[in-house]
Motif scaffolding. Structure first.
Motif, mmCIF file in Angstrom:
data_model
loop_
_atom_site.group_PDB
_atom_site.id
_atom_site.type_symbol
_atom_site.label_atom_id
_atom_site.label_comp_id
_atom_site.label_asym_id
_atom_site.label_seq_id
_atom_site.Cartn_x
_atom_site.Cartn_y
_atom_site.Cartn_z
ATOM 1 N N GLN A 38 -22.383 27.819 13.407
ATOM 2 C CA GLN A 38 -21.756 28.996 14.001
ATOM 3 C C GLN A 38 -21.748 28.830 15.514
ATOM 4 O OE1 GLN A 38 -23.629 32.777 13.235
ATOM 5 N NE2 GLN A 38 -21.819 33.913 13.899
ATOM 6 N N GLY A 39 -20.614 29.108 16.106
ATOM 7 C CA GLY A 39 -20.479 29.028 17.549
ATOM 8 C C GLY A 39 -20.221 30.390 18.147
ATOM 9 N N LEU A 40 -20.782 30.591 19.329
ATOM 10 C CA LEU A 40 -20.589 31.857 20.028
ATOM 11 C C LEU A 40 -20.105 31.594 21.447
ATOM 12 C CD1 LEU A 40 -23.308 32.209 18.089
ATOM 13 C CD2 LEU A 40 -23.194 34.484 19.041
ATOM 14 N N VAL A 41 -19.358 32.544 21.962
ATOM 15 C CA VAL A 41 -18.926 32.558 23.349
ATOM 16 C C VAL A 41 -19.490 33.840 23.957
ATOM 17 C CG1 VAL A 41 -16.693 33.630 22.726
ATOM 18 C CG2 VAL A 41 -16.944 32.485 24.927
ATOM 19 N N PRO A 42 -20.077 33.763 25.148
ATOM 20 C CA PRO A 42 -20.583 34.993 25.758
ATOM 21 C C PRO A 42 -19.417 35.916 26.109
ATOM 22 C CG PRO A 42 -20.713 33.181 27.329
ATOM 23 C CD PRO A 42 -20.279 32.595 26.007
ATOM 24 N N ALA A 43 -19.604 37.206 25.903
ATOM 25 C CA ALA A 43 -18.524 38.176 26.108
ATOM 26 C C ALA A 43 -17.891 38.056 27.490
ATOM 27 C CB ALA A 43 -19.049 39.593 25.880
ATOM 28 N N HIS A 44 -18.703 37.890 28.507
ATOM 29 C CA HIS A 44 -18.134 37.793 29.857
ATOM 30 C C HIS A 44 -17.297 36.534 30.022
ATOM 31 C CE1 HIS A 44 -21.446 34.970 30.422
ATOM 32 N NE2 HIS A 44 -20.840 34.554 31.519
ATOM 33 N N GLY A 45 -17.560 35.537 29.203
ATOM 34 C CA GLY A 45 -16.839 34.273 29.296
ATOM 35 C C GLY A 45 -15.398 34.360 28.849
ATOM 36 N N VAL A 46 -15.092 35.297 27.962
ATOM 37 C CA VAL A 46 -13.727 35.421 27.462
ATOM 38 C C VAL A 46 -12.775 35.779 28.608
ATOM 39 C CG1 VAL A 46 -12.215 36.644 25.848
ATOM 40 C CG2 VAL A 46 -14.534 36.022 25.147
ATOM 41 N N THR A 47 -13.166 36.735 29.425
ATOM 42 C CA THR A 47 -12.291 37.121 30.539
ATOM 43 C C THR A 47 -12.229 36.018 31.595
ATOM 44 O OG1 THR A 47 -14.120 38.314 31.599
ATOM 45 C CG2 THR A 47 -12.638 39.593 30.195
ATOM 46 N N GLY A 71 -10.556 33.117 17.436
ATOM 47 C CA GLY A 71 -10.303 32.866 16.024
ATOM 48 C C GLY A 71 -11.382 32.012 15.381
ATOM 49 N N VAL A 72 -12.135 31.298 16.203
ATOM 50 C CA VAL A 72 -13.167 30.385 15.697
ATOM 51 C C VAL A 72 -14.574 30.863 16.046
ATOM 52 C CG1 VAL A 72 -14.077 28.020 15.836
ATOM 53 C CG2 VAL A 72 -11.596 28.412 15.814
ATOM 54 N N PHE A 73 -14.748 31.362 17.259
ATOM 55 C CA PHE A 73 -16.073 31.684 17.777
ATOM 56 C C PHE A 73 -16.347 33.180 17.773
ATOM 57 C CE2 PHE A 73 -14.821 27.620 19.396
ATOM 58 C CZ PHE A 73 -15.961 26.852 19.241
ATOM 59 N N SER A 74 -17.594 33.528 17.464
ATOM 60 C CA SER A 74 -18.050 34.914 17.555
ATOM 61 C C SER A 74 -18.331 35.236 19.016
ATOM 62 C CB SER A 74 -19.334 35.109 16.739
ATOM 63 O OG SER A 74 -19.107 34.806 15.383
ATOM 64 N N ILE A 75 -18.334 36.506 19.317
ATOM 65 C CA ILE A 75 -18.601 36.963 20.685
ATOM 66 C C ILE A 75 -20.066 37.371 20.787
ATOM 67 C CG2 ILE A 75 -17.971 38.585 22.507
ATOM 68 C CD1 ILE A 75 -15.623 36.813 21.656
ATOM 69 N N ALA A 76 -20.788 36.738 21.711
ATOM 70 C CA ALA A 76 -22.174 37.119 21.983
ATOM 71 C C ALA A 76 -22.150 38.279 22.973
ATOM 72 C CB ALA A 76 -22.950 35.946 22.562
#
Length: 139
Positions: A38-47, A71-76
């Protein structure tokens, strides 16, 4: 199943095809997409990623890149607890501290980055994309 929070540089390597780093990062992305972890991206990283992609190649490209990412990574989550924890780390790069705190709070097994020096005395293991891929495929 292993849980990894990926630093922004790993996502940007893939989406912007930044060679030679893109190959290892893309292989890790594919392994996560195939369900090996499972992969996550930090929420602030999306913007931040959207902003960088938009500056590099326009709004349409940025939107497509972020849609592909989420579509692939969950949001931390990055909430008040994460920000307060990041402040206690007192690192020179606050963005790296927020990533580490988000990974820790999201119970990740490791944080994946090409810049391990940005994570002094981390609260969880910090590994590069090649090591992360090895853990997913072999272990």
């Amino acid at each position: 199943m292993k849980r990894f929070l990926l630093d922004l540089n790993v996502f940007l390597d893939v989406i912007l095809d930044r060679q030679p780093e893109a190959d290892a990062s893309a292989a890790l992305w594919a392994a996560i997409e195939q369900g090996h972890g499972q992969g996550l991206v930090p929420a602030h990283g999306v913007t931040t990623i959207f902003y960088i992609l938009e500056k590099a190649r326009g709004a349409s490209f940025a939107r497509q890149g972020v849609e592909r990412l989420v579509g692939v990574f969950s949001i931390a989550p990055v909430n008040d607890d994460v920000v307060k924890r990041a402040l206690t780390l007192a690192w020179p790069d606050f963005q790296d501290a927020v990533c580490a705190a988000a990974a820790e709070t999201s119970n990740c097994d490791a944080l994946v980055t090409r810049d391990p020096d940005g994570y002094p005395d981390p609260p969880l293991p910090v590994i590069d994309p090649v090591a992360a891929l090895s853990l997913l495929i072999e272990g």
